[in-house]
Write an enzyme that holds these catalytic residues in place. Structure first.
Site, PDB file in Angstrom:
ATOM      1  N   GLY A  15       0.816  -1.211   0.000  1.00  0.00           N
ATOM      2  CA  GLY A  15       0.000   0.000   0.000  1.00  0.00           C
ATOM      3  C   GLY A  15       0.845   1.254   0.000  1.00  0.00           C
ATOM      4  CB  ALA A  16       4.332   1.696  -0.868  1.00  0.00           C
ATOM      5  CB  SER A  17       0.562   3.932  -4.601  1.00  0.00           C
ATOM      6  OG  SER A  17      -0.706   3.588  -4.085  1.00  0.00           O
ATOM      7  CB  ILE A  62       0.218   5.428   6.550  1.00  0.00           C
ATOM      8  CG1 ILE A  62      -0.663   6.403   7.347  1.00  0.00           C
ATOM      9  CG2 ILE A  62       1.213   4.728   7.473  1.00  0.00           C
ATOM     10  CD1 ILE A  62      -1.581   5.735   8.351  1.00  0.00           C
ATOM     11  CE  LYS A  89      -5.892  -2.658  -5.288  1.00  0.00           C
ATOM     12  NZ  LYS A  89      -7.328  -2.992  -5.260  1.00  0.00           N
ATOM     13  CG  ASP A 109      -4.968  -7.489  -5.454  1.00  0.00           C
ATOM     14  OD1 ASP A 109      -5.003  -7.659  -4.225  1.00  0.00           O
ATOM     15  OD2 ASP A 109      -5.996  -7.428  -6.166  1.00  0.00           O
ATOM     16  CE1 TYR A 168     -10.923  -1.074   8.475  1.00  0.00           C
ATOM     17  CE2 TYR A 168     -11.719  -0.136  10.533  1.00  0.00           C
ATOM     18  CZ  TYR A 168     -10.750  -0.231   9.563  1.00  0.00           C
ATOM     19  OH  TYR A 168      -9.587   0.510   9.674  1.00  0.00           O
ATOM     20  CE  LYS A 220      -6.557  -2.094  10.104  1.00  0.00           C
ATOM     21  NZ  LYS A 220      -5.501  -1.851   9.069  1.00  0.00           N
TER      22      LYS A 220
END
Length: 424
Positions: free
Chosen positions: A17-19, A22, A42, A74, A168, A172
């Site tokens: 999730g680096a795009s 955080i 992604k 993904d 959710y 988590k």
């Protein structure tokens, strides 16, 4: 801000999730030490509403002094994860740090959450974290200072964190249970920890959830990145911890957090899963919208509508009477929203607040046209909320207030409420 110390120099980080958000902030913080960063996300093509791609972030990582390897990943796809990890090892010689940041969110109740959304959250949050960890661990074991850091909350079985967004929360906590289990499984081999923010963090996801105006209630992503940097700089044996960003930075000697705020001095939105948020001194109540004068309550010919001073609806009617003096043309111009309240409890009923048409109006019964926002709560909590004894943020987070419709307009109403409270 926490200064860089060079402790991540020469290390290789694999960040999911680096795009943006955080994940991006953690990548850039490590890059300032000269670290190599695998950007696993992604987003390869620009999104019309969301900033950043793995390639634009790669440019920023290299500009900050690090090395970057953008990989289309993904986290639900095992082969994509395997390929990215193999590319990382081939490019940088190994993996020292895994940051499981990729996440999906839907703050909806059980009946309002489609199974495809449940599956998405379970597959991205829990299964994705488990999968990426599983594939990286053989390489982490070869590192001199291996770490896994999950962006997940402390495990808290207080029912209030489940009742409004059960799926959710479970997803988590799946990430958090990975910390609990893997920290023990790989004790003295790999440091495995969890990090969670104390307050709302301004990200694209937060904008989508909260709408315009949410940013001022948040801190910047840099506070999480700095806390992550401090954790990832710690020696072997620091494992199995569920950490809060502010607490970590206080241990590093930071006491002034104003530089992390999007709007320094503005009250902050507390994050989920932390029971002590009710004790925070700066819970968010956005306010600074003026509106004075008075208007008459809107009365209609509908049999279901009543006058606001109907004694059977006390004390709700008294609250609406007080609200009337704040319903002005200026408030309408600043808000442009039509609200309907469905109240239960001691004084059940339907009420509306029109801050969209003409000079505005209030009334008992259904709104004169389709409302932009529906709010569901007890009459007792409605009165407490408008008189300042229950903060809207806390009411929403704890499930006392449910909102359907335009969340941005819900926040605009909170602005007006902030100005009303001293006089209600």
């Amino acid at each position: 801000m926490l200064p860089n110390t060079g402790k991540l120099a020469g290390r290789t980080l694999f960040v999911t999730g680096a795009s943006r958000g955080i994940g991006k902030a953690i990548a850039l913080k490590a890059a300032q030490d000269g670290a190599s960063v695998v950007l696993a996300a992604k987003t390869a093509k620009p999104h019309p509403k969301l900033p950043g791609t793995i390639y634009s972030v790669a440019q920023e990582v290299e500009a900050a002094g690090g090395r970057a390897l953008p990989c289309i990943v993904d986290v639900r796809d095992e082969q994509q994860v395997i390929s990215a990890v193999e590319s990382a090892v081939k490019s940088f010689g190994g993996i020292d740090i895994l940051v499981n940041n990729a996440s999906a969110i839907s703050l909806t109740g059980t009946l309002e959450t489609p199974m495809k959304v449940v599956d998405l959250m379970m597959h991205v949050n829990f299964r994705g974290t488990y999968l990426v960890s599983k594939i990286c661990i053989p390489y982490l074991k070869k590192s001199q200072s291996p770490h896994i850091l999950n962006l997940s909350p402390p495990i808290n079985l207080n029912p209030l964190w489940f009742k409004s967004n059960c799926a959710y929360t479970i997803s988590k906590y799946g990430m958090s249970f990975c910390v609990l289990g893997m920290a023990e499984e790989f004790r003295n081999t790999i440091n495995v920890n969890a990090l969670w923010p104390k307050t709302g963090i301004h990200t694209a996801a937060m904008d989508m959830l909260g709408g315009d105006g949410i940013a001022v209630q948040c801190r910047k992503t840099e506070i999480v990145a700095d806390a992550a940097y401090a954790i990832l700089s710690r020696p072997s044996g620091f494992s199995g911890n569920f950490l809060i960003d502010e607490d970590v930075l206080r241990e590093e000697g930071i006491s002034d957090f104003s530089s992390y705020a999007v709007s320094p001095g503005h009250p902050l939105l507390p994050d989920f899963f932390l029971d002590d948020v009710e004790g925070m001194q700066n819970l968010a109540v956005i306010g600074d919208t003026s509106g004075q004068g008075s208007t008459q309550t809107k009365e209609t010919g509908d049999a279901g509508k009543q006058k606001v001073d109907d004694e059977s609806s006390e004390p709700v009617a008294k609250t609406f009477k007080a609200i009337q003096s704040f319903v002005t043309e200026e408030a309408v111009q600043n808000t442009r929203g039509l609200y309907q309240f469905e109240l239960t409890g001691s004084h059940p009923g339907t009420w509306f607040l029109d801050l969209k048409n003409g000079a505005g109006s209030t009334g008992c019964g259904s709104a004169p046209s389709s409302p932009d926002v529906h709010m569901f709560l007890s009459s007792e909590d409605f009165v407490k909320m408008f008189t300042g004894h229950l903060k809207p943020t806390m009411a929403f987070m704890t499930g006392k207030l449910k909102i359907k419709g335009d969340m941005g307009l819900a926040l605009k109403l909170e602005k007006l409420m902030g100005n009303m409270r001293p006089k209600l």
